[in-house]
Design an enzyme around this catalytic site. Structure first.
Site, PDB file in Angstrom:
ATOM      1  N   ARG A   9       0.843  -1.192   0.000  1.00 46.76           N
ATOM      2  CA  ARG A   9       0.000   0.000   0.000  1.00 46.76           C
ATOM      3  C   ARG A   9       0.873   1.233   0.000  1.00 46.76           C
ATOM      4  O   ARG A   9       1.783   1.363   0.816  1.00 46.76           O
ATOM      5  CB  ARG A   9      -0.917   0.014   1.236  1.00 46.76           C
ATOM      6  CG  ARG A   9      -1.667   1.322   1.469  1.00 46.76           C
ATOM      7  CD  ARG A   9      -2.875   1.429   0.559  1.00 46.76           C
ATOM      8  NE  ARG A   9      -3.508   2.719   0.622  1.00 46.76           N
ATOM      9  CZ  ARG A   9      -4.557   3.023   1.371  1.00 46.76           C
ATOM     10  NH1 ARG A   9      -5.074   2.127   2.171  1.00 46.76           N
ATOM     11  NH2 ARG A   9      -5.103   4.214   1.324  1.00 46.76           N
ATOM     12  N   ARG A  68      -6.003  -0.101  -4.459  1.00 47.15           N
ATOM     13  CA  ARG A  68      -5.006  -0.434  -3.442  1.00 47.15           C
ATOM     14  C   ARG A  68      -5.000  -1.921  -3.145  1.00 47.15           C
ATOM     15  O   ARG A  68      -6.037  -2.578  -3.216  1.00 47.15           O
ATOM     16  CB  ARG A  68      -5.242   0.364  -2.174  1.00 47.15           C
ATOM     17  CG  ARG A  68      -6.608   0.142  -1.575  1.00 47.15           C
ATOM     18  CD  ARG A  68      -7.033   1.301  -0.725  1.00 47.15           C
ATOM     19  NE  ARG A  68      -7.521   2.334  -1.611  1.00 47.15           N
ATOM     20  CZ  ARG A  68      -8.357   3.269  -1.273  1.00 47.15           C
ATOM     21  NH1 ARG A  68      -8.798   3.350  -0.050  1.00 47.15           N
ATOM     22  NH2 ARG A  68      -8.760   4.165  -2.123  1.00 47.15           N
ATOM     23  N   ASP A  84      -6.438  -2.008   2.256  1.00 44.38           N
ATOM     24  CA  ASP A  84      -6.919  -0.838   2.972  1.00 44.38           C
ATOM     25  C   ASP A  84      -7.458  -1.337   4.311  1.00 44.38           C
ATOM     26  O   ASP A  84      -8.363  -2.171   4.336  1.00 44.38           O
ATOM     27  CB  ASP A  84      -8.024  -0.148   2.167  1.00 44.38           C
ATOM     28  CG  ASP A  84      -8.469   1.167   2.790  1.00 44.38           C
ATOM     29  OD1 ASP A  84      -7.707   1.749   3.579  1.00 44.38           O
ATOM     30  OD2 ASP A  84      -9.583   1.604   2.474  1.00 44.38           O
ATOM     31  N   ASP A 126      -8.966  -0.005   7.950  1.00 39.31           N
ATOM     32  CA  ASP A 126      -9.501   1.148   8.679  1.00 39.31           C
ATOM     33  C   ASP A 126      -9.969   0.720  10.059  1.00 39.31           C
ATOM     34  O   ASP A 126     -10.675  -0.277  10.200  1.00 39.31           O
ATOM     35  CB  ASP A 126     -10.706   1.749   7.940  1.00 39.31           C
ATOM     36  CG  ASP A 126     -10.316   2.488   6.679  1.00 39.31           C
ATOM     37  OD1 ASP A 126      -9.246   3.123   6.665  1.00 39.31           O
ATOM     38  OD2 ASP A 126     -11.083   2.433   5.703  1.00 39.31           O
TER      39      ASP A 126
END
Length: 189
Positions: free
Chosen positions: A111, A121, A124, A126
């Site tokens: 990334r 990407r 990811d 989060d």
């Protein structure tokens, strides 16, 4: 089996989505995963599974996970579609150390940041929520400020923790998933 444990399928991976019925949802640490560039892996499923395999060595025990969900890329649906999922983890890390750990895992998977926003990407990660913590924690905003709007987050979360309540809005994942404004096409695969 309590909600703090997951059952194992083949190769030690959890067998399908695991709910968190016995987990104290007020303490849930929720991480969303996404991929729309397979990078060095055969496909995004393999990349996401490999990312999950890195969690335990980094101090993150996955106690529940959703199935993988597919949705069009946002905001540019011309980009490859995304594969997303949500996990609930148990960790001794602080929220900020957890974010740093997630960033290290992203970097290990290729990334890169600084490209155009929302570019394809390989990985990811989060941090969606860290228990009931809210506000700005030294630059980390909790809960994730846009998660409640995203079908590719709220759908998978409602799959495993439908009664989880957003720490600010007070609505359950089940209700939030019905009113998302981004990623409304997200569906389990």
């Amino acid at each position: 089996m309590s909600g703090m444990e997951t059952s194992s399928g083949e190769n030690g991976r959890p067998a399908g989505p695991e709910s968190v019925t016995d987990l104290d949802l007020d303490e849930a640490v929720i991480v969303a995963l996404g991929c729309n560039d397979k990078g060095a892996w055969a496909d995004c499923v393999e990349a996401l599974e490999a990312a999950l395999a890195r969690f335990r060595p980094e101090g993150l025990d996955v106690v529940a996970r959703s199935s993988w969900w597919r949705s069009a890329a946002w905001p540019d649906p011309g980009d490859p579609p995304f594969l997303n999922g949500v996990v609930v983890v148990r960790t001794e890390l602080s929220p900020n150390l957890l974010m740093a750990t997630l960033g290290r895992i992203e970097e290990a998977f290729g990334r890169t940041r600084g490209e155009r926003p929302n570019a394809p990407r390989t990985l990811d990660l989060d941090l969606i929520a860290f228990g009931r913590r809210t506000g700005d924690l030294d630059g980390l905003i909790l809960p994730h400020p846009r998660a409640a709007q995203r079908g590719f987050v709220m759908g998978p979360l409602a799959e495993i923790a439908p009664d989880w309540r957003h720490p600010v809005r007070g609505e359950t994942a089940r209700v939030l998933a019905q009113h998302v404004t981004v990623g409304r096409d997200a569906r389990p695969v």
